[in-house]
Design a protein around this motif. Structure first.
Motif, PDB file in Angstrom:
ATOM      1  N   TYR A 195     -30.478 -33.608  -9.278  1.00  0.00           N
ATOM      2  CA  TYR A 195     -30.232 -32.280  -9.182  1.00  0.00           C
ATOM      3  C   TYR A 195     -30.675 -31.405  -7.747  1.00  0.00           C
ATOM      4  N   GLU A 196     -29.225 -31.274  -7.065  1.00  0.00           N
ATOM      5  CA  GLU A 196     -28.857 -30.823  -5.811  1.00  0.00           C
ATOM      6  C   GLU A 196     -29.305 -29.503  -6.068  1.00  0.00           C
ATOM      7  N   LEU A 197     -30.337 -29.013  -4.864  1.00  0.00           N
ATOM      8  CA  LEU A 197     -30.653 -27.564  -4.559  1.00  0.00           C
ATOM      9  C   LEU A 197     -31.165 -26.768  -3.473  1.00  0.00           C
ATOM     10  N   HIS A 198     -30.828 -26.053  -2.419  1.00  0.00           N
ATOM     11  CA  HIS A 198     -31.102 -24.908  -2.142  1.00  0.00           C
ATOM     12  C   HIS A 198     -32.449 -24.615  -1.665  1.00  0.00           C
ATOM     13  N   VAL A 199     -33.416 -24.850  -1.103  1.00  0.00           N
ATOM     14  CA  VAL A 199     -34.019 -24.472  -1.543  1.00  0.00           C
ATOM     15  C   VAL A 199     -34.801 -22.654  -0.785  1.00  0.00           C
ATOM     16  N   GLY A 200     -34.758 -21.908   0.310  1.00  0.00           N
ATOM     17  CA  GLY A 200     -33.811 -21.110   0.608  1.00  0.00           C
ATOM     18  C   GLY A 200     -33.319 -20.396  -0.237  1.00  0.00           C
ATOM     19  N   ALA A 201     -31.693 -20.521  -1.119  1.00  0.00           N
ATOM     20  CA  ALA A 201     -31.882 -20.095  -2.372  1.00  0.00           C
ATOM     21  C   ALA A 201     -32.700 -19.573  -3.499  1.00  0.00           C
ATOM     22  N   LEU A 202     -33.380 -20.607  -4.088  1.00  0.00           N
ATOM     23  CA  LEU A 202     -34.569 -19.790  -4.251  1.00  0.00           C
ATOM     24  C   LEU A 202     -36.152 -19.578  -3.901  1.00  0.00           C
ATOM     25  N   PRO A 209     -28.118 -18.250  -7.060  1.00  0.00           N
ATOM     26  CA  PRO A 209     -28.416 -18.120  -8.803  1.00  0.00           C
ATOM     27  C   PRO A 209     -29.588 -17.209  -9.292  1.00  0.00           C
ATOM     28  N   ARG A 210     -28.683 -16.291  -9.511  1.00  0.00           N
ATOM     29  CA  ARG A 210     -29.611 -15.544 -10.468  1.00  0.00           C
ATOM     30  C   ARG A 210     -29.922 -16.554 -12.067  1.00  0.00           C
ATOM     31  N   ILE A 211     -31.059 -16.859 -12.547  1.00  0.00           N
ATOM     32  CA  ILE A 211     -31.396 -17.755 -13.645  1.00  0.00           C
ATOM     33  C   ILE A 211     -31.918 -17.306 -14.741  1.00  0.00           C
ATOM     34  N   TRP A 223     -27.094 -23.243   5.457  1.00  0.00           N
ATOM     35  CA  TRP A 223     -27.709 -24.782   5.265  1.00  0.00           C
ATOM     36  C   TRP A 223     -28.464 -25.376   5.374  1.00  0.00           C
ATOM     37  N   GLY A 224     -29.449 -25.999   6.732  1.00  0.00           N
ATOM     38  CA  GLY A 224     -30.103 -26.516   6.500  1.00  0.00           C
ATOM     39  C   GLY A 224     -29.212 -27.536   7.935  1.00  0.00           C
ATOM     40  N   GLN A 272     -22.545 -16.938  -9.783  1.00  0.00           N
ATOM     41  CA  GLN A 272     -22.572 -16.791  -8.661  1.00  0.00           C
ATOM     42  C   GLN A 272     -22.151 -16.989  -7.468  1.00  0.00           C
ATOM     43  N   PRO A 273     -21.422 -17.360  -6.583  1.00  0.00           N
ATOM     44  CA  PRO A 273     -21.350 -18.478  -5.918  1.00  0.00           C
ATOM     45  C   PRO A 273     -22.086 -18.800  -4.968  1.00  0.00           C
ATOM     46  N   PHE A 274     -21.172 -19.752  -3.930  1.00  0.00           N
ATOM     47  CA  PHE A 274     -22.336 -20.799  -3.531  1.00  0.00           C
ATOM     48  C   PHE A 274     -21.461 -20.031  -2.118  1.00  0.00           C
ATOM     49  N   LEU A 275     -21.999 -19.684  -1.316  1.00  0.00           N
ATOM     50  CA  LEU A 275     -20.648 -19.629   0.485  1.00  0.00           C
ATOM     51  C   LEU A 275     -21.725 -20.144   1.251  1.00  0.00           C
ATOM     52  N   PHE A 276     -21.216 -20.419   2.488  1.00  0.00           N
ATOM     53  CA  PHE A 276     -21.191 -20.857   3.585  1.00  0.00           C
ATOM     54  C   PHE A 276     -22.356 -19.968   4.337  1.00  0.00           C
ATOM     55  N   PHE A 277     -23.654 -19.901   5.139  1.00  0.00           N
ATOM     56  CA  PHE A 277     -24.055 -18.841   5.332  1.00  0.00           C
ATOM     57  C   PHE A 277     -25.056 -19.269   6.503  1.00  0.00           C
TER      58      PHE A 277
END
Length: 596
Positions: free
Chosen positions: A117-124, A480-482, A159-160, A427-432
């Protein structure tokens, strides 16, 4: 070949005891270096051989410090274990043994058990917030969390892959202790944790190495991010090997995924890194090393690395699912069905085949196990590198996405999903990013120019509509709005994921060791039948049809139905329905038992 021997000094601030710390900086272009402590003390560092400056100082963990180069330039420690805020703030001495591990007996999981399960820590929301998702992910059937890069980067949104201080967890995500608590908690839920690391470049802002250690880079070799890192030099090699060992030994990550290793201009560095990791970690722990590698070097997977992200498999399926053939999808435009069959039976699509640029790409891979390939329908790249960050279920027929999802989870390859996939996140996942000034403008322009090769953005005015990577809103809409799960599509997707992962855990994972591909055949446009001999001698067969037309399908004598994405009441023994997948298992026969 090395051009200098490895110096036994360790990069950065090393806690020797409760009151003594050693500071070591490789600065071959500096004449004078001092360490500037938070209490106002300036301590001259002693020059050593090969460009090192070292001092042992009476200071404890938690001390803030900087280095001063030639009495003029204040810089953070390039091997800082933590920052007191962002890149422009002091580095912090960290005691790697201060955290008390609760699940000290954890030794990891077998690679065959991996469901990533790949995730972005900041987005969560940071390390502590990610912990709130552990129980539900473990219950779903996830066995591995993969964190996108967390090394300290410029600003608070990224993104890191613009990391500058590779040893320091991003300060706005939480402290080193909070990161360890997240990993410890994951282990308590039976979840392994792997980290995406970037050893091919440094971020474009906040890197001072060129001022005092120009030898860190090669002027004769370029990468998409600037001068290549010079891995011929012992101090440089040690910098990254120490980094890998820090994450694995001090933070107890269960593995690393090395980003874009094709941009590492040193053929012997990757084998050396793997060898050192295996030696240091020992045989008692399961630790995984995986790569992203556009060169499709199967030789790298024969001994040193466990698996590679299989972009080939994704690209072929994406063309079949969406019909998109722009840019890099052009290599999969003419024969996507044949390429999917090759992927399922042999691993890579490109095994020396000629690309659209007229170049040979890849090495033969049919001798590798299926578990040497990480398969995915999308990841941060495939979503975020779209202009508007759309997810796959927003681009393709839902039935086709379900069929592809069944293939993802039931094939013997290692499956990976991206955060939000499990409930069809809207929700999208955009380049930020969070760059400032001229760099921000350059990134904004570069982002929009990237899409000039896509027919939908040939008009420059349309490219102007692409979200600004540096705008805070771009980051906010990518979260993402879980808590909002509840639409029929989301509930159906979650049920599908649970059912598929239950089948994988019961019938596929226990028998992955020793699996052999038995080949794959095209059944028609977008339709493939693939077979594998599992380790227990049983035969797994998956028939998938990603087209809108039914195709003739060979019968399945003696096969037990494992899963189908269409109602069993309408299954046709001789036909494969549009947008469907059927997985079946033939028990071990006497003949196959003798063979095994």
């Amino acid at each position: 070949m090395h051009v200098q021997s490895v110096n036994p000094l360790r990069h950065g601030a090393t806690v020797l005891d409760a009151e003594l710390t050693q500071f070591a900086l490789w600065a071959p272009d500096a004449f004078y270096v001092s360490v500037e402590l938070e209490d106002g003390y300036s301590l001259p560092m002693l020059p050593h051989a090969d460009g090192w400056f070292v001092i042992k100082a009476c200071c404890a963990a938690g001390t803030r410090y900087r280095y001063k180069i030639d009495g003029e330039l204040d810089v953070p420690d390039p091997a800082s274990r933590a920052q007191d805020g962002g890149l422009d703030q002091p580095s912090v001495v960290v005691d790697p043994h201060a955290y008390s591990w609760r699940y000290d007996e954890w030794q990891g999981r077998s690679w065959n058990e991996a469901v990533i399960y790949e995730l972005h820590v900041g987005a969560l929301g940071g390390f502590a917030e990610v912990e709130h998702h552990l129980a539900r992910l473990a219950e779903l059937g996830i066995t591995v969390l993969e964190l996108m890069p967390i090394a300290q980067f410029p600003g608070e949104r990224n993104w890191g892959y613009d990391g500058v201080l590779h040893f320091a967890p991003q300060s706005c995500y939480g402290s080193p202790e909070q990161l360890k608590h997240l990993i410890d908690s994951a282990h308590g839920h039976g979840l392994a944790v792997i980290l995406d690391v970037v050893y091919n470049h440094f971020g474009p802002a906040g890197n001072y190495l060129t001022y005092y250690a120009k030898e860190f880079f090669r002027e004769d070799k370029e990468t998409p991010w600037g001068d290549a890192i010079d891995f011929r030099r012992g101090a440089v090699r040690e910098f990254f090997i120490e980094n890998a060992l820090m994450w694995l030994l001090e933070y107890r990550f269960d593995g690393l995924r090395l980003d874009a290793v094709h941009a590492i201009e040193s053929p012997d560095f990757l084998p050396e890194l793997a060898r050192r990791v295996r030696q240091q970690v020992g045989l008692s722990r399961h630790v995984w090393l995986t790569v992203e590698n556009e060169l499709n070097q199967s030789s790298l997977l024969e001994e040193n690395y466990d698996a590679q992200w299989n972009d080939d498999g994704h690209n072929a399926m994406h063309v079949l699912l969406t019909g998109e053939t722009d840019a890099y999808y052009a290599d999969y435009a003419l024969q996507p069905t044949e390429q999917l069959a090759r992927c399922l039976s042999q691993g890579f699509v490109f095994q020396g085949h000629i690309t659209r640029h007229g170049e040979s790409r890849g090495e033969p891979s049919d001798h590798l196990p299926s578990t040497a390939f990480v398969l995915f329908l999308q990841n941060h790249d495939q979503i975020g590198n779209r202009a508007f960050g759309e997810r796959l279920h927003q681009l393709a027929d839902p039935r086709a996405v379900d069929a592809a999802t069944a293939l993802l989870f039931l094939s013997p390859m290692i499956p990976l999903l991206f955060m939000g996939d499990e409930y069809a996140a809207e929700q999208p996942f955009l380049f930020f990013t969070d760059h400032q000034g001229e760099l921000a403008e350059s990134v904004r322009k570069g982002r929009r120019d990237e899409f000039a090769a896509f027919s939908a953005f040939a008009d420059p005015h349309k490219r102007d509509q692409i979200p600004d990577p540096n705008a805070e809103e771009t980051f906010l809409v990518s979260q993402p709005r879980i808590a909002g799960i509840g639409s029929p599509r989301q509930e159906a997707t979650l049920r599908l994921y649970r059912a598929l992962l239950d089948v994988r855990h019961h019938y596929i994972i226990p028998n992955l060791s020793g699996t052999q591909a038995l080949g794959a055949q095209m059944l028609g446009r977008g339709a493939v039948s693939a077979r594998w001999r599992l380790g227990d001698g049983s035969e797994l067969r998956i028939d998938i049809n990603l087209s809108d037309t039914a195709v003739a399908c060979p019968v399945r004598p003696d096969f037990r139905l494992l899963f189908t994405t269409v109602s069993t009441e309408v299954l046709d023994e001789d036909m494969l329905a549009p947008f469907s997948t059927i997985a079946a298992l033939k028990p071990m026969t006497l003949k196959s038992a003798l063979v095994n």
